[in-house]
Design an enzyme around this catalytic site. Sequence first.
Site, short mmCIF file in Angstrom:
data_model
loop_
_atom_site.label_atom_id
_atom_site.label_comp_id
_atom_site.label_asym_id
_atom_site.label_seq_id
_atom_site.Cartn_x
_atom_site.Cartn_y
_atom_site.Cartn_z
N SER A 1 0.87 -1.22 0.05
CA SER A 1 0.06 0.01 -0.04
C SER A 1 0.63 1.12 0.06
O SER A 1 1.48 1.41 0.96
CB SER A 1 -0.96 0.07 1.19
OG SER A 1 -1.54 1.15 1.44
N HIS B 1 -1.17 -1.11 -4.30
CA HIS B 1 -2.42 -0.81 -3.58
C HIS B 1 -2.55 0.93 -3.31
O HIS B 1 -1.65 1.03 -2.94
CB HIS B 1 -2.63 -1.43 -2.34
CG HIS B 1 -3.90 -1.26 -1.57
ND1 HIS B 1 -5.05 -2.26 -1.59
CD2 HIS B 1 -4.25 -0.23 -0.59
CE1 HIS B 1 -6.08 -1.58 -0.86
NE2 HIS B 1 -5.55 -0.63 -0.22
N ASP C 1 -4.34 4.01 -1.98
CA ASP C 1 -5.68 4.49 -0.92
C ASP C 1 -6.09 5.53 -1.33
O ASP C 1 -5.65 6.70 -1.41
CB ASP C 1 -5.21 4.11 0.46
CG ASP C 1 -5.00 2.97 0.90
OD1 ASP C 1 -5.98 2.12 0.91
OD2 ASP C 1 -3.71 2.45 1.18
N MET D 1 -8.67 8.54 -0.39
CA MET D 1 -9.41 8.91 0.64
C MET D 1 -9.79 10.43 0.64
O MET D 1 -9.17 11.16 0.01
CB MET D 1 -8.58 9.08 2.04
CG MET D 1 -8.07 7.58 2.30
SD MET D 1 -7.39 7.44 3.82
CE MET D 1 -6.37 6.10 3.79
N HIS E 1 -8.37 1.44 -3.86
CA HIS E 1 -9.23 1.27 -2.87
C HIS E 1 -10.09 2.57 -2.64
O HIS E 1 -9.28 3.57 -1.93
CB HIS E 1 -8.37 0.88 -1.60
CG HIS E 1 -9.15 0.77 -0.20
ND1 HIS E 1 -8.39 0.31 0.82
CD2 HIS E 1 -10.37 0.65 0.01
CE1 HIS E 1 -9.48 0.38 1.72
NE2 HIS E 1 -10.59 0.55 1.30
N MET F 1 -12.02 5.02 -0.70
CA MET F 1 -12.51 5.32 0.44
C MET F 1 -13.36 6.58 0.42
O MET F 1 -13.01 7.78 1.07
CB MET F 1 -11.71 5.36 1.70
CG MET F 1 -11.24 3.95 2.08
SD MET F 1 -9.54 3.66 2.98
CE MET F 1 -8.43 3.84 1.61
N MET G 1 -11.64 -5.41 5.74
CA MET G 1 -10.97 -4.41 6.53
C MET G 1 -10.53 -4.96 7.65
O MET G 1 -11.35 -5.57 8.50
CB MET G 1 -11.47 -3.21 6.48
CG MET G 1 -11.50 -2.35 5.30
SD MET G 1 -10.22 -2.02 4.39
CE MET G 1 -9.18 -1.00 5.52
N ASP H 1 -6.72 -6.09 4.58
CA ASP H 1 -5.99 -4.79 4.47
C ASP H 1 -6.18 -4.00 5.83
O ASP H 1 -7.27 -3.58 6.38
CB ASP H 1 -6.94 -3.73 3.48
CG ASP H 1 -6.10 -2.32 3.29
OD1 ASP H 1 -5.17 -2.14 3.90
OD2 ASP H 1 -6.82 -1.58 2.71
C1 DX5 Z 1 -6.08 2.21 5.49
C2 DX5 Z 1 -5.65 1.55 4.14
C3 DX5 Z 1 -4.70 0.86 4.20
C4 DX5 Z 1 -3.36 1.23 4.80
C5 DX5 Z 1 -2.88 0.10 5.39
O1 DX5 Z 1 -7.42 2.60 5.70
O2 DX5 Z 1 -6.75 1.24 3.61
O3 DX5 Z 1 -4.48 0.30 2.92
O4 DX5 Z 1 -2.29 1.42 4.02
O5 DX5 Z 1 -1.51 0.25 6.06
P1 DX5 Z 1 -1.01 -0.85 7.30
O6 DX5 Z 1 -0.56 -1.93 6.51
O7 DX5 Z 1 0.26 0.03 7.66
O8 DX5 Z 1 -2.10 -1.15 8.37
ZN ZN Z 2 -6.42 0.34 1.48
#
Ligand code: DX5
Ligand code: ZN
Length: 221
Positions: A9, A34, A36, A38, A67, A69, A138, A177
Amino acid sequence: MRQILIEPSLLSANFANLERDIKLCEEGGADLLHLDIMDGCFVPNITFGPVVVQSVKKVTRLPLVCHLMIIKPELYIEDFISAGANYISIHCESQFHINRTLQQIRSYGIKAGLALNPGTPLEFAYENAEFCDFILLMSVNPGFGGQSFIPSFLRRCEQLKDFLTKEGLENVLIEVDGGIKASNVREVVAAGADMIVSGSGIFDGDIIQNLKEFKEKIKKI
Ligand code: DX5
Ligand code: ZN
């Protein structure tokens, strides 16, 4: 033999040296990347949008997993596909028409995933599994990297795996994740996860060495 995909990620990568970190992921044998996304609304954090996805696409041959969010993800699917997403997951808590959005993603010929927060009933996954290429369970509450793994994931993952097997939906992959490190990846894979996301577990320290440890731990499961 079951194929387990390792998915760094980029949230925990060095954003001032993103290309360098991506190359190290490739060298270390990562299978996917990956990303993220947000929006500061669905989750209390803001990251980046399609422009960054497009830049990442230019410097890697690895498939990109976005991903989302964000609320109203259906409005942005096309943008992320144009930017180069190969997989897109949407959160079932973030919008009204889950089934429609999954079909929208698939209509572009890429892989569609449904993401569930740790407290969201598995029924959401059961009802939509046939429209998914992967289901993201998650293992932390989304929003930040570096959080601790929530152990109820293991039970939920086993239940989902049983459901998919019973329904003849073995092709639907389970993605995990949050809080995954080399130290707990084995139990996560044993519970049925196929796509392993890790941010801090891969980018904190030596990326290549961390990837090697992940691979070592899941050998022969
Ligand atoms: C959190 C993200 C993850 C995050 C995971 O909301 O969706 O993808 O990067 O990070 P680690 O592996 O450090 O928990
Ligand atoms: Zn993620």
